[in-house]
Structures are given as structure tokens and as C-alpha cells.
Design an enzyme around this catalytic site. Sequence first.
Site, PDB file in Angstrom:
ATOM      1  N   PRO A 148       7.815  -6.764  -4.375  1.00 30.87           N
ATOM      2  CG  PRO A 148       6.160  -8.218  -3.630  1.00 30.87           C
ATOM      3  CD  PRO A 148       6.505  -7.274  -4.747  1.00 30.87           C
ATOM      4  CB  CYS A 149      12.859  -8.462  -4.091  1.00 31.16           C
ATOM      5  SG  CYS A 149      13.450  -6.866  -3.523  1.00 31.16           S
ATOM      6  CG  HIS A 150       9.884  -7.554   1.323  1.00 29.03           C
ATOM      7  ND1 HIS A 150       9.519  -6.570   0.418  1.00 29.03           N
ATOM      8  CD2 HIS A 150       8.759  -7.899   1.991  1.00 29.03           C
ATOM      9  CE1 HIS A 150       8.215  -6.335   0.558  1.00 29.03           C
ATOM     10  NE2 HIS A 150       7.731  -7.128   1.492  1.00 29.03           N
TER      11      HIS A 150
END
Length: 184
Positions: A148-150
Amino acid sequence: MDSHGQNEQRVVWTVVGTDIGPLLLAATQDGLVNVVFHATEAVRDRTLDRLASRLGTEPVEAPGSPLLAEVIRQVEDYFAGARRDFDLPLDWSLISGFNRQVLRELAAGVPYGSVVGYGDLAGRVGQPRAAQAVGVAMGSNPLPVVVPCHRVVESDGGIGGFGGGLETKRKLLALEGVLPEPLF
């Protein structure tokens, strides 16, 4: 089948529609290897060419493949709000070194509904001054959404950059309850 075909890495892929547009999902026998945003025909073709050259085999469209069926189910559940954590085998072969280390820490240590600063994440992997390098690692993440780089944001409250575009990042953070739903 040719004699060495058994050892060849098989890559299967499909495109699924989501609330953030079409996602291309690709998997090997080791696990999910690539998630690509905005999977229009042009993006899809570029991605498949890149996967073929990086992994040494032509990807095969196979939405019914057991490798992809579970990925599709979990991605759909995530966007429906019915899943917070992905429980999938991941193939990390498209990324290595510091970038892989940072992304593994992100996947393991930043749960649904929370965010982390670039510098904080750098500190977690023992490189507290490497905030910019963490940004580069996020930009090269081959497994967005699932890794989850968001959830990585600027320490001053800015949303930070995002390979899928800021609107996509906002929608993912809104889905997880971190941001209010966008009004438009």
C-alpha cells in the site's frame, strides 16, 4: 511442449474493473508480481512487453487461472470495503535492494486505515535520512494497492506523489477512511 518448458516461469494476467479504473494483475507461480493502474490497451501492451523482457516469458491472459482467481477475489473484496488486508503470496522479483526492503516493511507494518511519512518509513528500515529514496521506492512499487504505497504521505500533511495519480491516491485513502470521500 519443449523439453525445458517445465522450468520456465509462467506469467498469467488479467484486467479487472475497479472504482479507480481498470487494474492489470499479473502473477507467477510464486505469487502476484505486478499490479498496474489505468490499464488501457496501450498501458496493457507496454506492461506485457516489460514483463516479458524482465521475466523472460510471454505473459498469458488467463483470468480463470487459480493464481489469479484469489487475487481477483481479494481485490474485489477490498474495493467493496469487505477486506482490509491482502493475504496473497507475492513475487518480489521485479524489485530488489533498498526498494524491496522498504516495500516489505510497508506491506508488513502500515495497516489499513493508517498512513506513514516517507521519513518515518525510512527510519523503520534503519535509514532515517533516506526519505527521498523511500519516495523513489514507492514510485517503483510493482504491487500498488496490495503493497500500500498510497499510505505513505508527507510529514507536513501533504498527500505526496503517487504513480497512479493523486486522484487515485485520494480515492484509496478515502476508501480506507483516512480522507473524507472526494466531493467530485
